[in-house]
Motif scaffolding. Structure first.
Motif, PDB file in Angstrom:
ATOM      1  N   ILE A   1     -20.919  11.364 -72.026  1.00 54.90           N
ATOM      2  CA  ILE A   1     -19.555  10.843 -71.958  1.00 54.90           C
ATOM      3  C   ILE A   1     -19.529   9.472 -72.621  1.00 54.90           C
ATOM      4  CG2 ILE A   1     -17.656  10.258 -70.429  1.00 54.90           C
ATOM      5  CD1 ILE A   1     -18.574  13.225 -70.272  1.00 54.90           C
ATOM      6  N   VAL A   2     -18.562   9.262 -73.509  1.00 50.84           N
ATOM      7  CA  VAL A   2     -18.463   7.988 -74.221  1.00 50.84           C
ATOM      8  C   VAL A   2     -17.091   7.378 -73.975  1.00 50.84           C
ATOM      9  CG1 VAL A   2     -18.707   6.784 -76.421  1.00 50.84           C
ATOM     10  CG2 VAL A   2     -20.008   8.899 -76.001  1.00 50.84           C
ATOM     11  N   LEU A   3     -17.074   6.228 -73.303  1.00 49.95           N
ATOM     12  CA  LEU A   3     -15.835   5.498 -73.039  1.00 49.95           C
ATOM     13  C   LEU A   3     -15.718   4.370 -74.058  1.00 49.95           C
ATOM     14  CD1 LEU A   3     -16.096   5.149 -69.130  1.00 49.95           C
ATOM     15  CD2 LEU A   3     -15.281   7.103 -70.474  1.00 49.95           C
ATOM     16  N   LEU A   4     -14.841   4.533 -75.026  1.00 51.21           N
ATOM     17  CA  LEU A   4     -14.644   3.536 -76.065  1.00 51.21           C
ATOM     18  C   LEU A   4     -13.659   2.484 -75.571  1.00 51.21           C
ATOM     19  CD1 LEU A   4     -14.300   6.133 -78.930  1.00 51.21           C
ATOM     20  CD2 LEU A   4     -16.244   4.572 -78.618  1.00 51.21           C
ATOM     21  N   ALA A   5     -14.056   1.211 -75.630  1.00 48.37           N
ATOM     22  CA  ALA A   5     -13.263   0.139 -75.027  1.00 48.37           C
ATOM     23  C   ALA A   5     -13.038   0.451 -73.556  1.00 48.37           C
ATOM     24  CB  ALA A   5     -11.949  -0.073 -75.761  1.00 48.37           C
TER      25      ALA A   5
ATOM     26  N   TYR B   1     -21.698   6.451 -71.314  1.00 47.99           N
ATOM     27  CA  TYR B   1     -21.879   5.276 -72.156  1.00 47.99           C
ATOM     28  C   TYR B   1     -20.562   4.499 -72.188  1.00 47.99           C
ATOM     29  CZ  TYR B   1     -25.950   7.912 -73.761  1.00 47.99           C
ATOM     30  OH  TYR B   1     -27.130   8.639 -73.816  1.00 47.99           O
ATOM     31  N   GLU B   2     -20.609   3.241 -71.768  1.00 45.16           N
ATOM     32  CA  GLU B   2     -19.407   2.407 -71.745  1.00 45.16           C
ATOM     33  C   GLU B   2     -19.536   1.308 -72.792  1.00 45.16           C
ATOM     34  OE1 GLU B   2     -17.934   1.097 -68.036  1.00 45.16           O
ATOM     35  OE2 GLU B   2     -18.328   2.977 -66.992  1.00 45.16           O
ATOM     36  N   LEU B   3     -18.645   1.325 -73.774  1.00 43.86           N
ATOM     37  CA  LEU B   3     -18.656   0.358 -74.853  1.00 43.86           C
ATOM     38  C   LEU B   3     -17.507  -0.624 -74.684  1.00 43.86           C
ATOM     39  CD1 LEU B   3     -20.020   3.058 -75.930  1.00 43.86           C
ATOM     40  CD2 LEU B   3     -19.477   2.215 -78.222  1.00 43.86           C
TER      41      LEU B   3
ATOM     42  N   GLY C   1     -29.546   5.627 -76.493  1.00 46.66           N
ATOM     43  CA  GLY C   1     -30.012   6.933 -76.051  1.00 46.66           C
ATOM     44  C   GLY C   1     -29.074   8.084 -76.312  1.00 46.66           C
ATOM     45  N   PHE C   2     -27.916   7.817 -76.885  1.00 51.59           N
ATOM     46  CA  PHE C   2     -26.978   8.905 -77.188  1.00 51.59           C
ATOM     47  C   PHE C   2     -27.610   9.866 -78.188  1.00 51.59           C
ATOM     48  CE2 PHE C   2     -23.686  10.826 -79.814  1.00 51.59           C
ATOM     49  CZ  PHE C   2     -22.797  11.319 -78.864  1.00 51.59           C
TER      50      PHE C   2
ATOM     51  N   ASP D   1     -16.490  11.563 -85.283  1.00 51.59           N
ATOM     52  CA  ASP D   1     -16.726  12.834 -85.969  1.00 51.59           C
ATOM     53  C   ASP D   1     -18.179  12.953 -86.424  1.00 51.59           C
ATOM     54  OD1 ASP D   1     -15.880  15.311 -87.118  1.00 51.59           O
ATOM     55  OD2 ASP D   1     -15.819  14.338 -89.078  1.00 51.59           O
ATOM     56  N   ALA D   2     -18.749  11.855 -86.902  1.00 59.40           N
ATOM     57  CA  ALA D   2     -20.120  11.883 -87.399  1.00 59.40           C
ATOM     58  C   ALA D   2     -21.136  12.101 -86.280  1.00 59.40           C
ATOM     59  CB  ALA D   2     -20.430  10.582 -88.140  1.00 59.40           C
ATOM     60  N   LEU D   3     -20.850  11.603 -85.092  1.00 53.79           N
ATOM     61  CA  LEU D   3     -21.815  11.673 -83.988  1.00 53.79           C
ATOM     62  C   LEU D   3     -21.565  12.851 -83.044  1.00 53.79           C
ATOM     63  CD1 LEU D   3     -22.121   7.894 -82.998  1.00 53.79           C
ATOM     64  CD2 LEU D   3     -23.731   9.270 -84.322  1.00 53.79           C
TER      65      LEU D   3
END
Length: 295
Positions: free
Chosen positions: A100-104, A123-125, A168-169, A199-201
């Protein structure tokens, strides 16, 4: 006003908007029949304190969140948006996604309040001071996340992709991404870079969810920026009013199965009134919630 390399903490610039959203989620949770209950929203809001605590206690009647013209539809907006994205993550997890990727990430508490399957990594960015605030507040009440949580202190205008993979993603495994309340704070070039990075990841079977709004006419936006009222100072001077392309079109043209839902339509679907006053009606009508799955 924004600059190319600006930064912030939870009390300044873009960071302060996360507090306003948390306060709205807290007020939504206090309703008799809330659309979503974020039990941490009040914790964050009271940790900031000041006028935000007054808003929760009903002691700031002049604050925008306390008004029927802006506050009521904005709180409905946050309740609806939270419900939509909570459901999105539950569906992605049920489909087997474990990254799970939380952008901002801001004051998103989903790592703590949603039930995640075993093996999930979140993952929290965000800006380092925003992540630090959230970590310290939640540690102070002794709460632990319900999945492995990894903080990535990075500006999304920089090379966040490398920072994410270094944390680690695994781009060979499916992932679920969210850009909630984010795009308006990015210029169009950064939006394009953000979508391209996702899209790339994103491996096949990945999900993405986006909240987006249509840009205002240039003259309307200029007038709002020039105004001196509280909402202009706290919001319109922070956003870019730019859009590369509707998210459903952008991802749809790159092999994702995308579906956009107008926010007004979602209001109707969850039983919330679509506002009739012009300012709030325009705000709701211009926003869409988008989900896409990479095939």
């Amino acid at each position: 006003m924004r600059t190319d390399n600006d930064t912030w903490d939870i009390n300044t610039s873009v960071g302060s908007t996360a507090v306003m959203v948390a306060a709205a989620r807290a007020l939504e949770a206090a309703k008799p029949n809330p659309l979503a209950v974020d039990q941490y929203a009040e914790v964050f809001t009271r940790a900031v304190g000041g006028v935000w605590a007054d808003v929760l206690d009903g002691e700031a009647p002049e604050h925008p969140l306390a008004t029927s013209e802006f506050g009521e539809p904005f709180i409905d907006f946050q309740g609806s948006r939270t419900k939509y994205f909570d459901t999105y993550f539950q569906s992605a997890a049920a489909a087997g996604v474990r990254q799970i990727v939380l952008l901002a990430a801001g004051l998103d508490s989903r790592a703590y309040r949603l039930d995640w399957p075993a093996g999930t990594t979140i993952y929290e960015l965000d800006q380092p001071q925003v992540l630090e605030f959230k970590r310290e507040v939640l540690a102070g009440i002794g709460h632990e996340p319900k999945a492995e949580r990894r903080e990535i202190a990075v500006d999304l205008r920089d090379d966040w992709q490398t920072a994410l993979t270094d944390a680690g993603f695994d781009p060979t495994q499916p992932s679920a991404w969210i850009a909630e309340g984010l795009l308006i704070y990015l210029p169009a070039t950064a939006q394009d870079q953000l979508f391209a990075g996702i899209d790339a990841l994103a491996a096949p079977g990945s999900w993405v969810a986006v909240e987006e709004g249509k840009p205002m006419p240039a003259d309307v936006f200029a007038a709002k920026r020039a105004a001196s009222d509280e909402m202009a100072d706290g919001f319109f001077k922070l956003i870019y009013n730019e859009q590369i392309a509707p998210a459903a079109d952008w991802f749809g043209s790159r092999g994702w199965r995308a579906e956009a839902t107008g926010l007004a339509d979602y209001f109707r679907a969850v039983g919330r009134p679509v506002p009739t006053n012009p300012e709030a009606a325009t705000m709701i009508a211009s926003n869409s919630l988008v989900t896409a799955v990479k095939e």
